[in-house]
Every structure is written in structure tokens, then in C-alpha cells.
Scaffold this motif. Sequence first.
Motif, PDB file in Angstrom:
ATOM      1  N   ILE A 119       0.840  -1.260  -0.043  1.00  0.00           N
ATOM      2  CA  ILE A 119       0.085   0.038   0.109  1.00  0.00           C
ATOM      3  C   ILE A 119       0.938   1.255   0.037  1.00  0.00           C
ATOM      4  CG2 ILE A 119      -1.483   1.327   1.456  1.00  0.00           C
ATOM      5  CD1 ILE A 119      -2.762  -0.893  -0.373  1.00  0.00           C
ATOM      6  N   GLY A 120       1.755   1.248   0.841  1.00  0.00           N
ATOM      7  CA  GLY A 120       2.653   2.177   0.835  1.00  0.00           C
ATOM      8  C   GLY A 120       3.384   2.662  -0.766  1.00  0.00           C
TER       9      GLY A 120
ATOM     10  N   TRP B 138       0.786   4.663  -2.502  1.00  0.00           N
ATOM     11  CA  TRP B 138       0.881   5.767  -2.340  1.00  0.00           C
ATOM     12  C   TRP B 138       1.956   6.739  -2.856  1.00  0.00           C
ATOM     13  CZ3 TRP B 138      -3.331   8.384  -1.047  1.00  0.00           C
ATOM     14  CH2 TRP B 138      -4.604   7.533   0.118  1.00  0.00           C
TER      15      TRP B 138
ATOM     16  N   GLU C  95       0.645   6.924   6.782  1.00  0.00           N
ATOM     17  CA  GLU C  95       1.285   5.669   7.446  1.00  0.00           C
ATOM     18  C   GLU C  95       0.658   4.573   6.753  1.00  0.00           C
ATOM     19  OE1 GLU C  95      -0.028   2.498   9.361  1.00  0.00           O
ATOM     20  OE2 GLU C  95      -1.199   4.079  10.357  1.00  0.00           O
ATOM     21  N   ALA C  96       1.387   3.701   6.489  1.00  0.00           N
ATOM     22  CA  ALA C  96       1.221   2.381   6.056  1.00  0.00           C
ATOM     23  C   ALA C  96       1.833   1.344   6.377  1.00  0.00           C
ATOM     24  CB  ALA C  96       1.277   2.691   4.500  1.00  0.00           C
TER      25      ALA C  96
ATOM     26  N   GLU D 266      -0.464  -4.259   9.991  1.00  0.00           N
ATOM     27  CA  GLU D 266      -2.113  -3.726  10.824  1.00  0.00           C
ATOM     28  C   GLU D 266      -2.000  -4.201  12.236  1.00  0.00           C
ATOM     29  OE1 GLU D 266      -4.170  -2.077   9.402  1.00  0.00           O
ATOM     30  OE2 GLU D 266      -6.273  -3.066   9.674  1.00  0.00           O
TER      31      GLU D 266
ATOM     32  N   LYS E 287       1.488   0.917  14.831  1.00  0.00           N
ATOM     33  CA  LYS E 287       1.009   2.273  14.361  1.00  0.00           C
ATOM     34  C   LYS E 287       1.072   3.320  15.543  1.00  0.00           C
ATOM     35  CE  LYS E 287      -2.023   0.257  10.957  1.00  0.00           C
ATOM     36  NZ  LYS E 287      -1.698   0.613   9.476  1.00  0.00           N
TER      37      LYS E 287
ATOM     38  N   SER F  22      -3.959   7.663   8.415  1.00  0.00           N
ATOM     39  CA  SER F  22      -3.394   5.686   8.577  1.00  0.00           C
ATOM     40  C   SER F  22      -4.017   5.218   7.407  1.00  0.00           C
ATOM     41  CB  SER F  22      -4.051   5.454   9.800  1.00  0.00           C
ATOM     42  OG  SER F  22      -3.769   3.881   9.782  1.00  0.00           O
ATOM     43  N   SER F  23      -3.430   4.369   6.840  1.00  0.00           N
ATOM     44  CA  SER F  23      -4.099   3.388   5.571  1.00  0.00           C
ATOM     45  C   SER F  23      -4.692   2.110   6.225  1.00  0.00           C
ATOM     46  CB  SER F  23      -2.758   2.923   4.711  1.00  0.00           C
ATOM     47  OG  SER F  23      -2.136   3.959   4.272  1.00  0.00           O
ATOM     48  N   THR F  24      -4.848   2.182   7.564  1.00  0.00           N
ATOM     49  CA  THR F  24      -5.446   0.868   8.294  1.00  0.00           C
ATOM     50  C   THR F  24      -6.734   0.436   7.433  1.00  0.00           C
ATOM     51  OG1 THR F  24      -6.500  -0.155  10.281  1.00  0.00           O
ATOM     52  CG2 THR F  24      -6.904   2.259   9.734  1.00  0.00           C
TER      53      THR F  24
ATOM     54  N   HIS G 224      -8.197   5.271   3.962  1.00  0.00           N
ATOM     55  CA  HIS G 224      -8.261   3.991   3.521  1.00  0.00           C
ATOM     56  C   HIS G 224      -8.301   3.587   2.128  1.00  0.00           C
ATOM     57  CE1 HIS G 224     -10.284  -0.394   3.247  1.00  0.00           C
ATOM     58  NE2 HIS G 224      -8.865  -0.446   3.314  1.00  0.00           N
TER      59      HIS G 224
ATOM     60  N   ASN H 251      -5.967  -1.314  -3.440  1.00  0.00           N
ATOM     61  CA  ASN H 251      -4.762  -1.809  -4.089  1.00  0.00           C
ATOM     62  C   ASN H 251      -5.195  -1.915  -5.327  1.00  0.00           C
ATOM     63  OD1 ASN H 251      -2.189  -2.940  -4.572  1.00  0.00           O
ATOM     64  ND2 ASN H 251      -2.829  -4.979  -4.190  1.00  0.00           N
TER      65      ASN H 251
END
Length: 492
Positions: free
Chosen positions: A15-16, A19, A86-87, A90, A95, A114-116, A138, A141
Motif C-alpha cells: 500500500i505504501g 501511495w 502511515e502504511a 495492521e 501504528k 492511517s491506511s488501516t 483507507h 490496491n
Amino acid sequence: MAQIKSAGVIGAGVIGSGWIARLLLNGVNVCVFDPSKEAPKNVDKVIQNAERAYKNLLKSKLPEKGNLTFAKTITDVSKSSELIIEAVPERLSAKQSVYDEIESNGSKDLIITSSTSGILPSDLQSEMKHPERLIVAHPFNPVYLLPLVELVGGKQTAHEVIDKASTIFTHIGMFPLQIKKEIPAFIADRLLESVWREALWLVNDNVATTEEIDDAIRYGFGLRWAQMGLFETYRLAGGEAGMRHFISQFGPCLEWPWTHLMDVPEFTDELVDKVSSQSDAQSGQYSIDELMQKRDDNLVDFLKALKENRWGAGNLLKEYDEALSNAANKLEFSELDLSQPIDTYSTHIPKEWADYNGHMTEARYLDCFSEATTELMSIIGADEEYIAKVGSYFTVETHIRHLDEVLIGERIYSKTQVIYGQNKKLHLFHWLHHNDGRLLATAEHMLIHVDLKTRGASMPSDLVMDRMERIYNAHKNLPKPEGISRAVGDKV
Ligand SMILES: NC(=O)c1ccc[n+]([C@@H]2O[C@H](COP(=O)([O-])OP(=O)(O)OC[C@H]3O[C@@H](n4cnc5c(N)ncnc54)[C@H](O)[C@@H]3O)[C@@H](O)[C@H]2O)c1
């Protein structure tokens, strides 16, 4: 155009990296922290995939790519960023310790997202000194292609932080969906989890293989969901009587035990082996890279089809593409340099423009020239609004010279000279160049102004006439273009 110039990304996994690619390609400088030695290599691969996808997705030119740096500490990232994403994995504690490090050094106004996939923002922010600046953003992908980002504030999040984040994400081509009430897993993962749970049951109970379940989705309702979602789709399932009829017909089924709902199959070794080996049998012939590129190609083409149909995520893509185009080259008429041919069109060659030789097919040369003419018309004031209310220019004659080839993904641009522009007539000469400067083709067009009600020749409006003549008067002193008035010729 992006609203921010710099962003920090903590955690550069699946995910990071997505982004990072989206931010960089939208012109944002990105500073990254990830302790893994593999991170730079993985990020580079994702950026390459994103660049490949964007070349096919967008007509407009992206801004200058941002700079990518890898920092040694989270503190270094915090010092050089206007927003931190933030990625990291989980886990609440992982975090929270990231936020703690950001807070001990970064400015207190720095927004942290946060990408949680499902942890409550109230829990994420519970130990923070300035919890008001944390929200969940959130994404999905691949983050560089899927526009949705769910924005969820916690009990202590400031409203203006949600609004600011929403604007920032809109400017990088995303669809921020503000979720009013925080619940674990938000909206999308709630829905996905219910399908995932059912799918695991179906494999566990030997009802279906992973491939059969994927077929049930991708040959049927998955296609519907991508363009109309759930409720709009079911509205149609109710026929003319719509949603009420649908509910009266299918509502009672919910009381039959069709689904397992809250039960979860236990992830025994046996079940994990079964799902993994079925997945290998289904897709093991492709590498992960091949699957990612196939996924991207399909998503790009879906999005482009939705854009053509002006529907759903396609509307967002259209707005984003237009905003990029406006930011890239829109000058006021008074700012144009009329002493030279005018810049009219620029694009990457999308893959569907190529023929079996792998280069742009001849018909697409005319498409490019047609776009160049449309832009010239818009410059003189014959834009979409004018065409709807007053009239348009119809092409009555065209001559194209195909001089060189151009391949998929390469960039081209056009320049246009007004050869004649008075009364009803507009005579144009376009040059189409490769980004490396090579001349690819020229085109000469004669156009006549037409009243769209009578469909007959007519005089343009005063504004259009005035601008056309000003360009013509400036361009008539330029040298005659090489190749003007050429014809194929006839030796017979
Ligand atoms: N994978 C998905 O489809 C998906 C979708 C949406 C949201 N998310 C969420 O995004 C977050 C990241 O998930 P992912 O799938 O990218 O995981 P991932 O395992 O692919 O990547 C996590 C990265 O974080 C790094 N990391 C670990 N500890 C760190 C630390 N203290 N500081 C900086 N970096 C650290 C790891 O080295 C790794 O590169 C999770 O919260 C997840 O729920 C995942």
C-alpha cells in the motif's frame, strides 16, 4: 494539480508503494521511511507499473514528477513533509509507535493519515498528544489506479482535518468518501469481508474451488458492481417497479439460511493448504508481476470505458484528466505567442492506438490532428459552449503526410499554423512531433463555419472572427510550411 508539494510515507509495502507512486506522478515530492532493505527496489517496481498504467489512462500530461527520497528515520520524514501517510502493518501498537515518533519531532499541524483496513481511528489516536490531526484514509490496491479512499475521523479528529485531507486527495485524482460514523472495517471492507468469509466456506465445504468462485464473480456480478454498485444494480433487478418490487421478491430469501454470515471457518492447516494449492493451480502459471500488469491493463480499460460513458468512476477520471490539461497548458488568449505556430495537442500513445506493427495506426494520426483542430477552435472561442449554442467548424478537406512512426506509450505534441482565417473559412496546417523532436506527420485542413440549426455555412460570432483574424494576421508573415498544398499526385 496537487495541493501539496511534499508528503511523507511511513511503510513502503504493497500500500505504501502505491501511495508513493500516486503522489510522485502527481508532482509531489515524497520522503519515505521503511526499515526493509528491499523497500527501494519494490517501490521502484511499483512506480514503473504506475507510469506504464498512467500512459494508457490519461490523455493529459502529468505534472513534473516529484522527487523520491528514503530517510533513515521517521523524524527525518516528519521534518520535510506537509502530510504523513502511515502504511505500516495492521497492528495498533506498531501504528501508535509511529505516531509517537512523528509527534516528538514534527509540527503539531502536520496531518497524519492511517491506511488501516479496519482499526478505529479513535483507537489509533488514543495515545496521541495532538489527536485532532489523525484520520483514517483507507485506500485500495493498486492505490495509483483505484480512486476510492475512505476518510474516517475518530472521536478527537478535527473536522477541518477531514476537509483538508479530502481536498488533498481530490487533487491527486482520488474519490474521498467521508464516512460519517466510525465502525471497524468502515464500508468497503465490511462488504468485502462478508464475501471473503462466504468464499472460504465454499472452499472449506468442497462446494467450489477458488477458480470457480472467481468465475462466479468475474463473469457476472463483479462486472455489474464495477459500474453500478449494489443498490443501483438491484433497482434494475426489480424491473420497472424498481427497488420496492426487488425487496418484496427477494427480501424473504434473507431469512432462508443461504449464507453462513457471522460464522468463520477455522483457518486449519488443511484449509490454508487447500486454498493455497487451488490458487496455485488456478493462477500459478503467471508471475505476480504478470498478474499485476494484467490487472492494471484491465482496470485502465474499465476506467476508460466508464469515462467514455460518463458514468461512475469514469466521471472522476474525466474531471481529473481535464484538470491536468488545464494546469498543463491553458493560457489566456492574450497570453498566447502569436508570432509562432501555436501548441495545440499533446498525449501519450495509448495501446489501443497501435496496429499489428506495434506503432500508431494511420487513422489515429487523423484523431490527433482532429484534437489539434478542436484545441485551435477552443482557443478562438469555438469551444463546447459555443458549439452547443452558436455553431461549429466542419472539415471539408484534409491532406495528411505520414512521415515517421511512433510507438505505444511514447509522447507526441502538435503545433498549428493558421494559413487563412477570415469570414467562414479556416485553413489550418498542423505538425505532429515525437517528444524527441522528430516530425511524424503533417496535416492540412480546410474548415467552414456552420450554423448547427440550419446545417449550412454561416459567419462565426464577432469574438471568434476577431480571434481567428488576429492569429491569421500574425501567422501570414510566417514562412509557408514545407509540404503545404501537397497532394498524393497521379502519374497516369
Ligand atoms: N494490502 C492491501 O490490499 C491493503 C489495502 C488497504 C489498506 N491496507 C492497509 O495498509 C497497511 C499496510 O499494509 P500492506 O499491505 O502495505 O503491508 P505490507 O506488509 O505489504 O507492508 C508493510 C511495510 O511496512 C514496513 N514496516 C514495518 N514496520 C515499520 C515501521 N515501524 N516503520 C516503517 N515501516 C515499517 C515493512 O517493512 C513493509 O514494507 C495496513 O494497515 C493494511 O491494513 C492494506
